[in-house]
Design a protein around this motif. Structure first.
Motif, PDB file in Angstrom:
ATOM      1  N   ARG A 190       2.081   6.153   3.768  1.00 29.95           N
ATOM      2  CA  ARG A 190       2.303   7.388   4.526  1.00 29.95           C
ATOM      3  C   ARG A 190       1.290   8.465   4.137  1.00 29.95           C
ATOM      4  NH1 ARG A 190       8.905   7.075   3.988  1.00 29.95           N
ATOM      5  NH2 ARG A 190       9.228   5.633   5.733  1.00 29.95           N
ATOM      6  N   ALA A 191       0.925   8.483   2.835  1.00 26.74           N
ATOM      7  CA  ALA A 191      -0.111   9.434   2.404  1.00 26.74           C
ATOM      8  C   ALA A 191      -1.449   9.097   3.047  1.00 26.74           C
ATOM      9  CB  ALA A 191      -0.226   9.399   0.878  1.00 26.74           C
ATOM     10  N   GLY A 192      -1.726   7.804   3.200  1.00 21.58           N
ATOM     11  CA  GLY A 192      -2.948   7.392   3.886  1.00 21.58           C
ATOM     12  C   GLY A 192      -2.959   7.827   5.334  1.00 21.58           C
ATOM     13  N   GLU A 193      -1.793   7.720   5.977  1.00 20.49           N
ATOM     14  CA  GLU A 193      -1.678   8.188   7.365  1.00 20.49           C
ATOM     15  C   GLU A 193      -1.975   9.685   7.441  1.00 20.49           C
ATOM     16  OE1 GLU A 193       1.705   7.063   9.831  1.00 20.49           O
ATOM     17  OE2 GLU A 193       2.221   5.569   8.309  1.00 20.49           O
ATOM     18  N   ALA A 194      -1.437  10.426   6.470  1.00 19.35           N
ATOM     19  CA  ALA A 194      -1.642  11.874   6.469  1.00 19.35           C
ATOM     20  C   ALA A 194      -3.119  12.239   6.335  1.00 19.35           C
ATOM     21  CB  ALA A 194      -0.850  12.517   5.336  1.00 19.35           C
ATOM     22  N   GLU A 195      -3.896  11.311   5.737  1.00 23.37           N
ATOM     23  CA  GLU A 195      -5.331  11.545   5.568  1.00 23.37           C
ATOM     24  C   GLU A 195      -6.147  10.975   6.733  1.00 23.37           C
ATOM     25  OE1 GLU A 195      -6.811  13.376   3.428  1.00 23.37           O
ATOM     26  OE2 GLU A 195      -5.084  13.833   2.148  1.00 23.37           O
ATOM     27  N   GLY A 196      -5.456  10.463   7.762  1.00 23.59           N
ATOM     28  CA  GLY A 196      -6.159  10.047   8.966  1.00 23.59           C
ATOM     29  C   GLY A 196      -6.135   8.568   9.288  1.00 23.59           C
ATOM     30  N   LEU A 197      -5.604   7.708   8.392  1.00 19.32           N
ATOM     31  CA  LEU A 197      -5.540   6.271   8.686  1.00 19.32           C
ATOM     32  C   LEU A 197      -4.493   6.000   9.763  1.00 19.32           C
ATOM     33  CD1 LEU A 197      -5.612   4.770   5.074  1.00 19.32           C
ATOM     34  CD2 LEU A 197      -7.436   4.587   6.792  1.00 19.32           C
ATOM     35  N   LYS A 198      -4.753   5.007  10.597  1.00 25.30           N
ATOM     36  CA  LYS A 198      -3.744   4.568  11.538  1.00 25.30           C
ATOM     37  C   LYS A 198      -2.619   3.872  10.761  1.00 25.30           C
ATOM     38  CE  LYS A 198      -6.718   4.031  15.583  1.00 25.30           C
ATOM     39  NZ  LYS A 198      -7.231   3.091  16.615  1.00 25.30           N
ATOM     40  N   PRO A 199      -1.365   3.938  11.262  1.00 28.58           N
ATOM     41  CA  PRO A 199      -0.232   3.376  10.511  1.00 28.58           C
ATOM     42  C   PRO A 199      -0.430   1.923  10.098  1.00 28.58           C
ATOM     43  CG  PRO A 199       0.572   4.723  12.307  1.00 28.58           C
ATOM     44  CD  PRO A 199      -0.919   4.642  12.483  1.00 28.58           C
ATOM     45  N   ASP A 200      -0.909   1.072  11.006  1.00 30.04           N
ATOM     46  CA  ASP A 200      -1.078  -0.338  10.669  1.00 30.04           C
ATOM     47  C   ASP A 200      -2.115  -0.518   9.563  1.00 30.04           C
ATOM     48  OD1 ASP A 200      -0.756  -3.275  11.223  1.00 30.04           O
ATOM     49  OD2 ASP A 200      -2.889  -3.071  11.684  1.00 30.04           O
ATOM     50  N   ALA A 201      -3.216   0.214   9.663  1.00 29.84           N
ATOM     51  CA  ALA A 201      -4.252   0.114   8.636  1.00 29.84           C
ATOM     52  C   ALA A 201      -3.739   0.627   7.295  1.00 29.84           C
ATOM     53  CB  ALA A 201      -5.485   0.904   9.061  1.00 29.84           C
ATOM     54  N   ALA A 202      -2.973   1.704   7.311  1.00 26.86           N
ATOM     55  CA  ALA A 202      -2.451   2.269   6.067  1.00 26.86           C
ATOM     56  C   ALA A 202      -1.516   1.282   5.371  1.00 26.86           C
ATOM     57  CB  ALA A 202      -1.723   3.578   6.359  1.00 26.86           C
ATOM     58  N   VAL A 203      -0.651   0.644   6.146  1.00 25.16           N
ATOM     59  CA  VAL A 203       0.292  -0.326   5.571  1.00 25.16           C
ATOM     60  C   VAL A 203      -0.445  -1.540   5.028  1.00 25.16           C
ATOM     61  CG1 VAL A 203       2.168  -1.938   6.123  1.00 25.16           C
ATOM     62  CG2 VAL A 203       2.274   0.429   6.927  1.00 25.16           C
ATOM     63  N   ARG A 204      -1.410  -2.040   5.788  1.00 27.94           N
ATOM     64  CA  ARG A 204      -2.159  -3.209   5.308  1.00 27.94           C
ATOM     65  C   ARG A 204      -2.920  -2.910   4.029  1.00 27.94           C
ATOM     66  NH1 ARG A 204      -5.747  -5.515  10.046  1.00 27.94           N
ATOM     67  NH2 ARG A 204      -6.370  -6.932   8.347  1.00 27.94           N
ATOM     68  N   LEU A 205      -3.520  -1.748   3.965  1.00 28.39           N
ATOM     69  CA  LEU A 205      -4.269  -1.363   2.769  1.00 28.39           C
ATOM     70  C   LEU A 205      -3.335  -1.178   1.569  1.00 28.39           C
ATOM     71  CD1 LEU A 205      -6.746   1.102   4.452  1.00 28.39           C
ATOM     72  CD2 LEU A 205      -7.398  -1.006   3.251  1.00 28.39           C
ATOM     73  N   ALA A 206      -2.185  -0.549   1.799  1.00 27.98           N
ATOM     74  CA  ALA A 206      -1.239  -0.322   0.705  1.00 27.98           C
ATOM     75  C   ALA A 206      -0.659  -1.649   0.203  1.00 27.98           C
ATOM     76  CB  ALA A 206      -0.117   0.614   1.156  1.00 27.98           C
ATOM     77  N   ARG A 207      -0.328  -2.543   1.120  1.00 31.83           N
ATOM     78  CA  ARG A 207       0.180  -3.858   0.709  1.00 31.83           C
ATOM     79  C   ARG A 207      -0.904  -4.633  -0.042  1.00 31.83           C
ATOM     80  NH1 ARG A 207       4.810  -5.850   3.997  1.00 31.83           N
ATOM     81  NH2 ARG A 207       4.027  -7.948   3.625  1.00 31.83           N
ATOM     82  N   GLY A 208      -2.127  -4.507   0.420  1.00 29.77           N
ATOM     83  CA  GLY A 208      -3.232  -5.154  -0.283  1.00 29.77           C
ATOM     84  C   GLY A 208      -3.399  -4.615  -1.686  1.00 29.77           C
ATOM     85  N   ALA A 209      -3.178  -3.318  -1.859  1.00 37.04           N
ATOM     86  CA  ALA A 209      -3.252  -2.712  -3.185  1.00 37.04           C
ATOM     87  C   ALA A 209      -2.183  -3.282  -4.108  1.00 37.04           C
ATOM     88  CB  ALA A 209      -3.103  -1.198  -3.073  1.00 37.04           C
ATOM     89  N   LEU A 210      -0.997  -3.548  -3.552  1.00 32.90           N
ATOM     90  CA  LEU A 210       0.080  -4.142  -4.347  1.00 32.90           C
ATOM     91  C   LEU A 210      -0.314  -5.538  -4.825  1.00 32.90           C
ATOM     92  CD1 LEU A 210       2.983  -4.110  -5.437  1.00 32.90           C
ATOM     93  CD2 LEU A 210       3.750  -4.886  -3.176  1.00 32.90           C
ATOM     94  N   ARG A 211      -0.875  -6.332  -3.914  1.00 34.32           N
ATOM     95  CA  ARG A 211      -1.325  -7.680  -4.316  1.00 34.32           C
ATOM     96  C   ARG A 211      -2.420  -7.593  -5.380  1.00 34.32           C
ATOM     97  NH1 ARG A 211      -1.200  -8.373   1.285  1.00 34.32           N
ATOM     98  NH2 ARG A 211      -3.473  -8.257   1.401  1.00 34.32           N
ATOM     99  N   SER A 212      -3.342  -6.660  -5.207  1.00 33.18           N
ATOM    100  CA  SER A 212      -4.434  -6.492  -6.162  1.00 33.18           C
ATOM    101  C   SER A 212      -3.903  -6.071  -7.529  1.00 33.18           C
ATOM    102  CB  SER A 212      -5.432  -5.454  -5.651  1.00 33.18           C
ATOM    103  OG  SER A 212      -6.030  -5.879  -4.438  1.00 33.18           O
ATOM    104  N   ALA A 213      -2.930  -5.172  -7.530  1.00 29.68           N
ATOM    105  CA  ALA A 213      -2.354  -4.709  -8.792  1.00 29.68           C
ATOM    106  C   ALA A 213      -1.671  -5.858  -9.530  1.00 29.68           C
ATOM    107  CB  ALA A 213      -1.367  -3.572  -8.536  1.00 29.68           C
ATOM    108  N   ALA A 214      -0.925  -6.685  -8.792  1.00 27.62           N
ATOM    109  CA  ALA A 214      -0.246  -7.827  -9.417  1.00 27.62           C
ATOM    110  C   ALA A 214      -1.260  -8.810  -9.984  1.00 27.62           C
ATOM    111  CB  ALA A 214       0.662  -8.514  -8.406  1.00 27.62           C
ATOM    112  N   ALA A 215      -2.316  -9.064  -9.220  1.00 29.17           N
ATOM    113  CA  ALA A 215      -3.344  -9.995  -9.693  1.00 29.17           C
ATOM    114  C   ALA A 215      -4.036  -9.477 -10.943  1.00 29.17           C
ATOM    115  CB  ALA A 215      -4.372 -10.234  -8.593  1.00 29.17           C
ATOM    116  N   GLY A 216      -4.147  -8.164 -11.044  1.00 25.34           N
ATOM    117  CA  GLY A 216      -4.849  -7.560 -12.165  1.00 25.34           C
ATOM    118  C   GLY A 216      -4.162  -7.722 -13.504  1.00 25.34           C
ATOM    119  N   VAL A 217      -2.861  -8.027 -13.501  1.00 28.43           N
ATOM    120  CA  VAL A 217      -2.140  -8.222 -14.769  1.00 28.43           C
ATOM    121  C   VAL A 217      -1.567  -9.634 -14.865  1.00 28.43           C
ATOM    122  CG1 VAL A 217      -1.586  -5.799 -15.118  1.00 28.43           C
ATOM    123  CG2 VAL A 217      -0.044  -7.215 -13.757  1.00 28.43           C
TER     124      VAL A 217
END
Length: 270
Positions: A190-217
């Motif tokens: 939602r913060a990404g949307e507030a900065e101009g991202l489209k909702p679908d792109a914001a959700v995909r990017l945020a979910r991708g960040a979750l996967r990246s964070a899990a992989a990192g540990v």
């Protein structure tokens, strides 16, 4: 965690709701698990019971079929656990181990209800379905600890706890925490949307960040090292972390969430 299922005994599961279904899915996905040695007691058909039945499991076995059970798993709603357990408490063998994943039901109460048989309590996350779970484990009985560990270690990181009361904070830190993390990821989107991202792109990017964070540990790295690897001095990540830490914001929110979950768990156990 292990790559294969090693227990060689019949398993009975009472209750196949949300968590019970996750257990079934995780077991079926674990190499070496024999579905024909699984018995499920559940009033309603679910996708998990259908999947288990197709793989060879017995659904709603007769008392006679329960006589060879070596492990009885309780995944029942706490409000009705005594009634659900009663028909089977005297049927299972004297040396059977009972493993409970019920929140708020004390180990001594379960042990009395099953005639003094060894009992272990576990608080697993529903990611056991994907064999990516974690489970706090407590039992004063060595056999129960060993059997419960073997039962879950193919689909969860089993964390032994020194006291039963520690299952409540374990639930807050692990059992409930995936929902806390999802809520934060949702807030990031939602913060990404507030900065101009489209909702679908914001959700995909945020979910991708979750996967990246899990992989990192995933390799066991410390959380501090994982943060420092990303947050270079003077960079965008450090700026964001500094904003999270204003007035203890992130720590305060995490403490409030875990404390509320622990308080509710203890309230349920009264």
């Amino acid at each position: 965690m292990t790559d294969t299922f090693t227990l060689d005994t019949d398993i009975a599961l009472i209750g196949c709701g949300r968590l019970g279904s996750a257990l079934v899915e995780g077991w079926l996905a674990t190499p070496g698990f024999k579905a024909d040695r699984l018995k499920i007691i559940e009033q309603y058909e679910t996708s998990a019971t259908d999947q288990a039945k197709a793989a060879g499991a017995t659904i709603n076995p007769s008392p006679e079929q329960m006589k060879g059970v070596g492990i009885l798993v309780l995944a029942i709603k706490p409000a009705v656990w005594r009634e659900a357990l009663q028909p089977f408490a005297d049927v299972i063998p004297e040396d059977a181990v009972v493993a409970s994943v019920m929140a708020g039901v004390r180990l001594d109460d379960i042990r009395k209800a099953v005639g003094g048989r060894p009992v272990a309590r576990l608080m697993p996350t529903t990611a056991v379905a994907q064999r990516q779970g974690v489970a706090g484990l407590y039992s004063p009985d060595q056999k129960a600890r060993d059997v419960a560990t073997a039962l879950f270690e193919g689909m969860a990181d089993v964390v032994p706890l020194e006291a039963e009361d520690l299952l409540d904070p374990a639930t807050g830190v692990a059992g409930s925490a995936p929902a806390f993390v999802y809520a934060f990821i949702q807030a990031l989107a939602r913060a990404g949307e507030a900065e101009g991202l489209k909702p679908d792109a914001a959700v995909r990017l945020a979910r991708g960040a979750l996967r990246s964070a899990a992989a990192g540990v995933s390799g066991g790295q410390s959380l501090e090292d994982a943060i420092e690897r990303i947050a270079s001095k003077g960079g965008t990540t450090r700026a964001g972390l500094d904003a999270l830490e204003v007035d203890g914001g992130a720590a305060r929110a995490a403490t409030a969430a875990v404390s509320a979950a622990v308080a509710k768990a203890r309230d349920l156990s009264r």
